[in-house]
Scaffold this active site. Sequence first.
Site, PDB file in Angstrom:
ATOM      1  N   LYS A  41       0.806  -1.220   0.000  1.00  0.00           N
ATOM      2  CA  LYS A  41       0.000   0.000   0.000  1.00  0.00           C
ATOM      3  C   LYS A  41       0.845   1.278   0.000  1.00  0.00           C
ATOM      4  CE  LYS A  41      -4.476  -1.167   0.247  1.00  0.00           C
ATOM      5  NZ  LYS A  41      -5.535  -0.594  -0.619  1.00  0.00           N
ATOM      6  N   SER A 293       0.785  -9.724  -0.457  1.00  0.00           N
ATOM      7  CA  SER A 293       0.540  -8.283  -0.421  1.00  0.00           C
ATOM      8  C   SER A 293       0.872  -7.599   0.894  1.00  0.00           C
ATOM      9  CB  SER A 293      -0.922  -7.995  -0.778  1.00  0.00           C
ATOM     10  OG  SER A 293      -1.798  -8.678   0.110  1.00  0.00           O
TER      11      SER A 293
END
Length: 318
Positions: A41, A293
Amino acid sequence: MQRLAPVVHRTPMTESTTFDTMTGAHLHFKLENLQRTGSFKLRGAYNKVSHLSVQQAERGIITASAGNHAQGVALSAARRNIRARIYMPETTPKPKVQATAAYGAEVVLAGRSYQDSYEAALRDQQASGATFVHAFDDVQVMAGQGTIAVEMLEQCPQLQTVVVPVGGGGLASGVATCVKSVRPDIRVIGVQSDRAPAMYNRFHHYAGNRDRKFTGGIAEGILVRKPGEQTFPILHRYLDDIVTVTDQDVAGAMLLLLERSKLLVEGAGAAALAAVLSGRIQVRGRHVGLIVSGGNADPDRIPLLNQLVSGSMEKYGT
């Protein structure tokens, strides 16, 4: 890429003989759990924040996040000395909340889901006039996430399939756009939790679960109730498929990554591997890139993982 270079790490890709044997494929793990802030992110958040005008920065930043975007925004805001107020669900794992506050952001816990926090953040933004930095439905955020695919194609040119977790679709949009622009022959497949299958339902034109009660789950990073308005058209164009995984699938993948690769990853970070191990994506004989992720897992939840997969690990030889 140059804009992100001073802040964002080029994360490694690793292989595992153990997982190759389990799947009959050649798996290549893109370890964004080793990224600064513990998640991909940061890429999108920093790209967005670095593009803000002086006037936008002076108004401060507001955002909503299930945790990882929050940390990315908080660090990015600190780099530019911008005030940041971040709304997060009350169910967010403590390590994510603590890390966000440690970067200097003001944290507001609101609601039980990302959507609850998002709506609270929007009300605040409308009243305060601050600049909203969306977690996924923003072109500059998507572009930042797409730098993962640039690295993957450089690190592993033989890739034939890329598997990417999907929540609101920012990561998958950036990755799919990049991959298909450079190597249209590579399959790109999204993975969503069956606890929040909004993007899956829309992609497959299925409305059966659209209005069901939101129940939460262990893959909180991809538990998004509504597909992104900007991300969905991109995914519809570039993704080859979207599949869903259960909490049991995810828990099993998390435990295997911990046991076999010594990687503590969060639920969303294990979703791609979960889809492969569960057989929802056929990968035998292929070179497959799995995007891990994020790694901001709450260690207190490990007993829950064992409960979820109790008796089901025998098929993996554990």
